[in-house]
Design a protein around this motif. Structure first.
Motif, PDB file in Angstrom:
ATOM      1  N   ASP A 275      55.732   4.210  12.702  1.00 28.24           N
ATOM      2  CA  ASP A 275      55.567   3.041  13.563  1.00 28.24           C
ATOM      3  C   ASP A 275      54.462   3.247  14.597  1.00 28.24           C
ATOM      4  O   ASP A 275      53.904   2.279  15.108  1.00 28.24           O
ATOM      5  CB  ASP A 275      56.893   2.750  14.277  1.00 28.24           C
ATOM      6  CG  ASP A 275      57.038   1.297  14.672  1.00 28.24           C
ATOM      7  OD1 ASP A 275      56.829   0.426  13.802  1.00 28.24           O
ATOM      8  OD2 ASP A 275      57.357   1.026  15.842  1.00 28.24           O
ATOM      9  N   ALA A 276      54.170   4.517  14.909  1.00 26.32           N
ATOM     10  CA  ALA A 276      53.152   4.817  15.917  1.00 26.32           C
ATOM     11  C   ALA A 276      51.733   4.713  15.371  1.00 26.32           C
ATOM     12  O   ALA A 276      50.770   4.764  16.142  1.00 26.32           O
ATOM     13  CB  ALA A 276      53.380   6.224  16.478  1.00 26.32           C
ATOM     14  N   ILE A 277      51.582   4.562  14.040  1.00 26.02           N
ATOM     15  CA  ILE A 277      50.242   4.431  13.462  1.00 26.02           C
ATOM     16  C   ILE A 277      49.654   3.091  13.879  1.00 26.02           C
ATOM     17  O   ILE A 277      50.255   2.038  13.633  1.00 26.02           O
ATOM     18  CB  ILE A 277      50.293   4.525  11.926  1.00 26.02           C
ATOM     19  CG1 ILE A 277      50.863   5.874  11.498  1.00 26.02           C
ATOM     20  CG2 ILE A 277      48.914   4.296  11.328  1.00 26.02           C
ATOM     21  CD1 ILE A 277      51.109   5.993  10.001  1.00 26.02           C
ATOM     22  N   ALA A 281      44.223   1.314  12.054  1.00 23.86           N
ATOM     23  CA  ALA A 281      44.091   2.499  11.199  1.00 23.86           C
ATOM     24  C   ALA A 281      44.863   2.313   9.897  1.00 23.86           C
ATOM     25  O   ALA A 281      44.371   2.653   8.809  1.00 23.86           O
ATOM     26  CB  ALA A 281      44.597   3.725  11.941  1.00 23.86           C
ATOM     27  N   PHE A 282      46.068   1.757   9.999  1.00 25.68           N
ATOM     28  CA  PHE A 282      46.862   1.528   8.793  1.00 25.68           C
ATOM     29  C   PHE A 282      46.130   0.588   7.835  1.00 25.68           C
ATOM     30  O   PHE A 282      46.047   0.838   6.627  1.00 25.68           O
ATOM     31  CB  PHE A 282      48.219   0.938   9.165  1.00 25.68           C
ATOM     32  CG  PHE A 282      49.006   0.433   7.983  1.00 25.68           C
ATOM     33  CD1 PHE A 282      49.661   1.313   7.139  1.00 25.68           C
ATOM     34  CD2 PHE A 282      49.062  -0.932   7.703  1.00 25.68           C
ATOM     35  CE1 PHE A 282      50.374   0.850   6.044  1.00 25.68           C
ATOM     36  CE2 PHE A 282      49.773  -1.397   6.610  1.00 25.68           C
ATOM     37  CZ  PHE A 282      50.433  -0.499   5.789  1.00 25.68           C
ATOM     38  N   ILE A 285      43.058   2.137   5.973  1.00 22.28           N
ATOM     39  CA  ILE A 285      43.357   3.218   5.028  1.00 22.28           C
ATOM     40  C   ILE A 285      44.237   2.745   3.873  1.00 22.28           C
ATOM     41  O   ILE A 285      43.997   3.087   2.713  1.00 22.28           O
ATOM     42  CB  ILE A 285      44.047   4.391   5.763  1.00 22.28           C
ATOM     43  CG1 ILE A 285      43.089   4.988   6.799  1.00 22.28           C
ATOM     44  CG2 ILE A 285      44.509   5.457   4.775  1.00 22.28           C
ATOM     45  CD1 ILE A 285      43.743   5.985   7.731  1.00 22.28           C
ATOM     46  N   ALA A 286      45.233   1.960   4.171  1.00 22.20           N
ATOM     47  CA  ALA A 286      46.274   1.669   3.181  1.00 22.20           C
ATOM     48  C   ALA A 286      46.265   0.240   2.658  1.00 22.20           C
ATOM     49  O   ALA A 286      47.126  -0.113   1.847  1.00 22.20           O
ATOM     50  CB  ALA A 286      47.644   1.977   3.780  1.00 22.20           C
ATOM     51  N   LEU A 287      45.311  -0.573   3.088  1.00 23.04           N
ATOM     52  CA  LEU A 287      45.363  -1.993   2.752  1.00 23.04           C
ATOM     53  C   LEU A 287      45.359  -2.243   1.249  1.00 23.04           C
ATOM     54  O   LEU A 287      46.132  -3.069   0.741  1.00 23.04           O
ATOM     55  CB  LEU A 287      44.194  -2.736   3.398  1.00 23.04           C
ATOM     56  CG  LEU A 287      44.160  -4.254   3.171  1.00 23.04           C
ATOM     57  CD1 LEU A 287      45.435  -4.884   3.713  1.00 23.04           C
ATOM     58  CD2 LEU A 287      42.926  -4.868   3.819  1.00 23.04           C
ATOM     59  N   SER A 288      44.505  -1.531   0.518  1.00 24.82           N
ATOM     60  CA  SER A 288      44.410  -1.800  -0.925  1.00 24.82           C
ATOM     61  C   SER A 288      45.723  -1.479  -1.634  1.00 24.82           C
ATOM     62  O   SER A 288      46.157  -2.207  -2.533  1.00 24.82           O
ATOM     63  CB  SER A 288      43.266  -0.993  -1.539  1.00 24.82           C
ATOM     64  OG  SER A 288      43.505   0.403  -1.370  1.00 24.82           O
ATOM     65  N   TYR A 289      46.363  -0.370  -1.227  1.00 27.48           N
ATOM     66  CA  TYR A 289      47.642  -0.017  -1.841  1.00 27.48           C
ATOM     67  C   TYR A 289      48.738  -0.985  -1.412  1.00 27.48           C
ATOM     68  O   TYR A 289      49.635  -1.311  -2.194  1.00 27.48           O
ATOM     69  CB  TYR A 289      48.029   1.410  -1.457  1.00 27.48           C
ATOM     70  CG  TYR A 289      47.140   2.451  -2.114  1.00 27.48           C
ATOM     71  CD1 TYR A 289      47.271   2.759  -3.461  1.00 27.48           C
ATOM     72  CD2 TYR A 289      46.182   3.130  -1.372  1.00 27.48           C
ATOM     73  CE1 TYR A 289      46.465   3.712  -4.075  1.00 27.48           C
ATOM     74  CE2 TYR A 289      45.374   4.092  -1.970  1.00 27.48           C
ATOM     75  CZ  TYR A 289      45.515   4.367  -3.323  1.00 27.48           C
ATOM     76  OH  TYR A 289      44.710   5.309  -3.913  1.00 27.48           O
TER      77      TYR A 289
END
Length: 361
Positions: A275-277, A281-282, A285-289
């Motif tokens: 939750d602290a990310i 940044a999230f 890095i992780a949008l495509s997945y």
């Protein structure tokens, strides 16, 4: 605290059925503010004025009745509250016959004044704590120095030490539950820093970190009769620690779901870390997945959540889903094919857990 008309009327109403003697209650000015004889209401009582001036009992009989125009034979006693004259109680009749009843009436009035005084002090202190708490939990920022000063000089409290915050959350209003919850705390021999309602559906208790917070939470749920869930924050130091512990307790409630009645922040360390990310940044890095996971049918998302909850134990997960383990393996193979992520491999598992934390369904 002075004897007022409203208070005197209530006291007279309660005492009259038990003390069957004509009775008057006078305020500090000597005016009858309540009486068992309505005709005497708001009359000035010369005997009461004398009692207030002398600060001692006055017996009116045949010998001195002429000194107090408009009065009757009887006993007039000063009402004293916390060392100050609050008014006068007077009973009419033969002094020797009514002296005991007059003493009982005086004691009853003084006890009532003290109880009301304490209730008002508790109410006033609770409002002060509520105001302080709203400033502490401001969503953007706090002025720690100002809050420390307010605590010291307004609340007569030093905020040093470690604290742990309990947050009661309910679907029913908790604004009128203060007395009930405070009584439970008293029975537990716990002296919280504060225990006050916050907004309508939350009640906050700040305990010294050494107290058994989980045991207290269990007692509240078992004995209060209040339908609620309780979040428990970590132990933290000082004013900023109180603020942090509150938001940790709220996080625990959010992570745990409605089926868990007591959620301790220490049980949700990984979720708190995720939750602290920062969202930025999230996303980068992780949008495509995330997009790939969001295209999956809900049954696959549910399967992944169950698998994570059971530490990727295939048999336990299959049993929980009421499916054959081959069916579970087939679903996992489909997830890998559709997303490129392999459930069970460490890096992919971490990434799946982080993304699922951000997906609502």
């Amino acid at each position: 605290m002075k004897l007022t008309q409203n208070l005197a009327s209530e006291i007279i109403g309660r005492l009259t059925p038990y003390i069957r003697v004509p009775m008057n209650l006078m305020d500090p000015s000597g005016r009858i503010v309540a009486s068992s004889d309505p005709a005497r209401h708001m009359q000035v009582h010369e005997g009461a004025i004398a009692v207030m001036e002398r600060g001692k009992d006055l017996v009116i009989d045949e010998g001195n009745l002429h000194e107090f125009p408009g009065t009757k034979k009887g006993v007039n006693l000063p009402i004293v509250h916390r060392g100050q004259m609050a008014g006068v109680v007077g009973l009419t009749g033969e002094p020797d016959e009514i002296m005991q009843a007059a003493g009982v009436t005086k004691a009853s009035v003084e006890i009532a004044l003290e109880q009301i005084y304490i209730q008002r002090q508790v109410f006033y202190q609770e409002r002060q704590w509520e105001n302080w708490l709203h400033q502490l939990l401001h969503p953007r920022e706090i002025d720690e120095a100002y809050l420390a000063e307010e605590a010291r000089y307004t609340l007569n409290t030093v905020m040093e030490g470690e604290w742990r915050v309990l947050v009661l959350q309910s679907d029913q209003s908790l604004s009128d539950k203060s007395g009930q919850l405070t009584a439970l705390l008293d029975q537990s021999d716990m002296k919280p820093l504060f225990a006050v309602p916050y907004r309508e559906y939350e009640f906050i208790i700040a305990l010294h970190a050494d107290h058994e917070s989980t045991a207290l939470a269990e007692k509240i749920l078992q004995q209060s009769g209040i339908h609620a869930r309780i979040g428990i924050g970590e132990r933290n130091n000082g004013i900023t620690g109180l603020r942090a512990s509150y938001f940790e307790a709220k996080q625990a409630l959010r992570f745990s779901g409605k089926d868990i009645s007591i959620a301790d922040s220490s049980d949700w360390v990984v979720e708190r870390l995720i939750d602290a990310i920062p969202d930025e940044a999230f996303g980068s890095i992780a949008l495509s997945y995330r997009k790939k996971l969001e295209t999956l049918e809900p049954v696959y998302i549910f399967t992944l959540r169950e698998l994570l909850a059971r530490n990727f134990k295939i048999k336990e997960t299959a049993d929980a889903l009421h499916i054959h383990r081959n069916t579970l393996n087939y679903r996992l193979a489909q997830i890998e094919e559709k997303t490129g992520l392999t459930p069970g491999e460490l890096k992919d598992t971490i990434l799946i857990a982080i993304i699922l934390h951000h997906i609502d369904y």
